[in-house]
Design a protein around this motif. Structure first.
Motif, PDB file in Angstrom:
ATOM      1  N   ASN A 185       0.766  -1.133  -0.116  1.00  0.00           N
ATOM      2  CA  ASN A 185      -0.003  -0.083  -0.111  1.00  0.00           C
ATOM      3  C   ASN A 185       0.923   1.234  -0.037  1.00  0.00           C
ATOM      4  N   TRP A 186       1.858   1.098   0.808  1.00  0.00           N
ATOM      5  CA  TRP A 186       2.910   2.466   1.003  1.00  0.00           C
ATOM      6  C   TRP A 186       3.785   2.611  -0.487  1.00  0.00           C
ATOM      7  N   ILE A 187       3.886   1.521  -1.157  1.00  0.00           N
ATOM      8  CA  ILE A 187       4.535   1.397  -2.451  1.00  0.00           C
ATOM      9  C   ILE A 187       3.627   2.312  -3.414  1.00  0.00           C
ATOM     10  N   ASP A 188       2.527   1.725  -3.402  1.00  0.00           N
ATOM     11  CA  ASP A 188       1.477   2.352  -4.433  1.00  0.00           C
ATOM     12  C   ASP A 188       0.947   3.764  -4.243  1.00  0.00           C
ATOM     13  N   GLU A 189       0.831   3.967  -2.824  1.00  0.00           N
ATOM     14  CA  GLU A 189       0.143   5.494  -2.495  1.00  0.00           C
ATOM     15  C   GLU A 189       1.052   5.696  -0.995  1.00  0.00           C
ATOM     16  N   PRO A 190       2.202   6.554  -1.681  1.00  0.00           N
ATOM     17  CA  PRO A 190       3.186   6.995  -0.295  1.00  0.00           C
ATOM     18  C   PRO A 190       2.195   7.512   0.816  1.00  0.00           C
ATOM     19  N   PRO A 191       2.588   6.927   2.179  1.00  0.00           N
ATOM     20  CA  PRO A 191       1.779   7.763   3.367  1.00  0.00           C
ATOM     21  C   PRO A 191       2.290   9.080   3.781  1.00  0.00           C
ATOM     22  N   THR A 192       1.662   9.616   4.562  1.00  0.00           N
ATOM     23  CA  THR A 192       2.156  10.905   5.217  1.00  0.00           C
ATOM     24  C   THR A 192       2.366  10.945   6.635  1.00  0.00           C
ATOM     25  N   ASP A 193       1.886   9.854   7.205  1.00  0.00           N
ATOM     26  CA  ASP A 193       2.136   9.718   8.713  1.00  0.00           C
ATOM     27  C   ASP A 193       3.544   9.219   8.870  1.00  0.00           C
ATOM     28  N   TYR A 194       4.188  10.212   9.402  1.00  0.00           N
ATOM     29  CA  TYR A 194       5.692   9.812   9.698  1.00  0.00           C
ATOM     30  C   TYR A 194       5.808   8.785  10.818  1.00  0.00           C
ATOM     31  N   GLU A 195       5.156   8.790  12.044  1.00  0.00           N
ATOM     32  CA  GLU A 195       5.194   8.191  12.941  1.00  0.00           C
ATOM     33  C   GLU A 195       5.004   6.563  12.794  1.00  0.00           C
ATOM     34  N   SER A 196       3.884   6.259  12.021  1.00  0.00           N
ATOM     35  CA  SER A 196       3.550   4.780  11.785  1.00  0.00           C
ATOM     36  C   SER A 196       4.596   4.249  10.730  1.00  0.00           C
ATOM     37  N   VAL A 197       5.306   5.063   9.963  1.00  0.00           N
ATOM     38  CA  VAL A 197       6.050   4.524   9.025  1.00  0.00           C
ATOM     39  C   VAL A 197       7.455   4.253   9.827  1.00  0.00           C
ATOM     40  N   TYR A 198       7.914   5.439  10.484  1.00  0.00           N
ATOM     41  CA  TYR A 198       9.148   5.116  11.306  1.00  0.00           C
ATOM     42  C   TYR A 198       9.177   3.878  12.336  1.00  0.00           C
ATOM     43  N   GLU A 199       8.056   3.749  12.825  1.00  0.00           N
ATOM     44  CA  GLU A 199       7.621   2.619  13.825  1.00  0.00           C
ATOM     45  C   GLU A 199       7.646   1.247  13.321  1.00  0.00           C
ATOM     46  N   LEU A 200       7.067   1.254  12.088  1.00  0.00           N
ATOM     47  CA  LEU A 200       6.988  -0.007  11.218  1.00  0.00           C
ATOM     48  C   LEU A 200       8.349  -0.524  10.807  1.00  0.00           C
ATOM     49  N   PHE A 201       8.895   0.463  10.023  1.00  0.00           N
ATOM     50  CA  PHE A 201      10.471   0.258   9.320  1.00  0.00           C
ATOM     51  C   PHE A 201      11.460  -0.171  10.657  1.00  0.00           C
ATOM     52  N   LYS A 202      11.174   0.637  11.839  1.00  0.00           N
ATOM     53  CA  LYS A 202      12.241   0.326  13.024  1.00  0.00           C
ATOM     54  C   LYS A 202      11.872  -1.354  13.290  1.00  0.00           C
ATOM     55  N   ARG A 203      10.556  -1.552  13.795  1.00  0.00           N
ATOM     56  CA  ARG A 203      10.207  -2.758  14.038  1.00  0.00           C
ATOM     57  C   ARG A 203      10.466  -3.860  13.366  1.00  0.00           C
ATOM     58  N   GLU A 204      10.173  -3.890  11.898  1.00  0.00           N
ATOM     59  CA  GLU A 204      10.236  -4.919  10.796  1.00  0.00           C
ATOM     60  C   GLU A 204      11.752  -5.134  10.314  1.00  0.00           C
ATOM     61  N   GLY A 205      12.524  -4.056  10.332  1.00  0.00           N
ATOM     62  CA  GLY A 205      13.776  -3.833   9.989  1.00  0.00           C
ATOM     63  C   GLY A 205      14.611  -4.513  10.993  1.00  0.00           C
ATOM     64  N   GLU A 206      14.407  -4.309  12.360  1.00  0.00           N
ATOM     65  CA  GLU A 206      15.324  -4.747  13.235  1.00  0.00           C
ATOM     66  C   GLU A 206      14.870  -6.514  13.489  1.00  0.00           C
ATOM     67  N   TRP A 207      13.677  -6.701  13.212  1.00  0.00           N
ATOM     68  CA  TRP A 207      13.394  -8.369  13.060  1.00  0.00           C
ATOM     69  C   TRP A 207      14.232  -8.954  12.002  1.00  0.00           C
ATOM     70  N   ALA A 208      14.172  -8.250  10.796  1.00  0.00           N
ATOM     71  CA  ALA A 208      14.969  -8.852   9.620  1.00  0.00           C
ATOM     72  C   ALA A 208      16.343  -9.018   9.920  1.00  0.00           C
ATOM     73  N   CYS A 209      16.884  -7.783  10.648  1.00  0.00           N
ATOM     74  CA  CYS A 209      18.376  -7.649  10.836  1.00  0.00           C
ATOM     75  C   CYS A 209      18.822  -8.794  11.822  1.00  0.00           C
ATOM     76  N   LYS A 210      17.935  -9.175  12.796  1.00  0.00           N
ATOM     77  CA  LYS A 210      18.153  -9.904  13.874  1.00  0.00           C
ATOM     78  C   LYS A 210      18.370 -11.426  13.301  1.00  0.00           C
ATOM     79  N   ASN A 211      17.139 -11.560  12.347  1.00  0.00           N
ATOM     80  CA  ASN A 211      17.077 -13.137  11.851  1.00  0.00           C
ATOM     81  C   ASN A 211      17.401 -13.532  10.614  1.00  0.00           C
ATOM     82  N   PHE A 212      18.015 -12.519   9.944  1.00  0.00           N
ATOM     83  CA  PHE A 212      18.455 -12.762   8.554  1.00  0.00           C
ATOM     84  C   PHE A 212      19.604 -13.788   8.397  1.00  0.00           C
ATOM     85  N   ALA A 213      20.285 -13.856   8.947  1.00  0.00           N
ATOM     86  CA  ALA A 213      21.618 -14.814   8.943  1.00  0.00           C
ATOM     87  C   ALA A 213      21.134 -16.257   9.193  1.00  0.00           C
TER      88      ALA A 213
END
Length: 220
Positions: A185-213
């Motif tokens: 949804n964000w790729i198709d229609e970029p959001p404007t809510d900074y907080e929701s984007v930052y928090e999701l990216f931080k949470r999911e990015g950290e999950w991927a970082c921790k579990n990737f290897a």
């Protein structure tokens, strides 16, 4: 120049006008001087501007013949064979493969997720409205590709199509389906809510970082 290859969405025939990049690999017989590399970068920028109505960006990566054909460089061989289409010169892919997906390939694709996350969060903090939308779209794509890389070894599915990559990932992590929907949804229609984007990216990015290897090494 020895050969030129297309890779990514254009090579696989699923490009979308304006929303897709035109990614090229220029394969040279010998190493380029710094001046020649600068000229190539200038050419890439000029093509991006000239064809802005057709593609989002034109990128030209440089590769060298001896390194690419060396059997020790499994990733380079597999990348050309499985994900690229030769549009000029000799098609080296005819010499290679077929190839299994390996943890080395997964790591070379998206093993940089920790660095990418840090860079993305820093950019979001100081981004203008337009840049915020662009950074959001870019990192949403990066997360989906990273998710796919985490399961590519066990799935043994070669694809550069973002929706197919997401489908492969969801087969192994169905609990992440809602996150995937949000990212698209964000790729198709970029959001404007900074907080929701930052928090999701931080949470999911950290999950991927921790579990990737760990996840990227799991065999079929």
């Amino acid at each position: 120049m020895h050969s030129v290859y297309l890779y990514g969405s254009v090579a696989r025939g699923d490009a979308v006008a304006v929303k897709s990049d035109l990614d090229l690999i220029a394969l040279f017989a010998g190493e380029l001087s710094s001046n020649k590399l600068t000229e190539l970068k200038t050419l890439s920028d000029e093509l991006s501007k000239k064809y802005r109505s057709l593609v989002r960006d034109v990128g030209i990566a440089v590769a060298y013949y001896d390194y690419t054909v060396d059997p020790e460089n499994y990733y380079e061989n597999a990348f050309l064979k499985e994900l690229c289409v030769c549009v000029y010169g000799e098609d080296l892919g005819e010499r290679f493969g077929p190839y299994k997906l390996t943890s080395e390939i997964a790591d070379r694709f998206n093993g940089d997720i920790c660095e990418s996350l840090t860079r993305a969060l820093n950019r979001l903090e100081s981004a203008s409205n337009q840049d915020f939308k662009t950074y959001t779209q870019n990192f949403a794509r990066k997360l989906i590709r990273t998710y796919y890389s985490m399961v590519m070894v066990r799935s043994q599915v070669w694809t550069t199509r973002l929706h197919e990559q997401a489908e492969v990932f969801i087969r192994h992590f169905p609990e992440k389906e809602a996150i995937i929907r949000i990212l698209f949804n964000w790729i198709d229609e970029p959001p404007t809510d900074y907080e929701s984007v930052y928090e999701l990216f931080k949470r999911e990015g950290e999950w991927a970082c921790k579990n990737f290897a760990h996840e990227a090494k799991i065999s079929p």
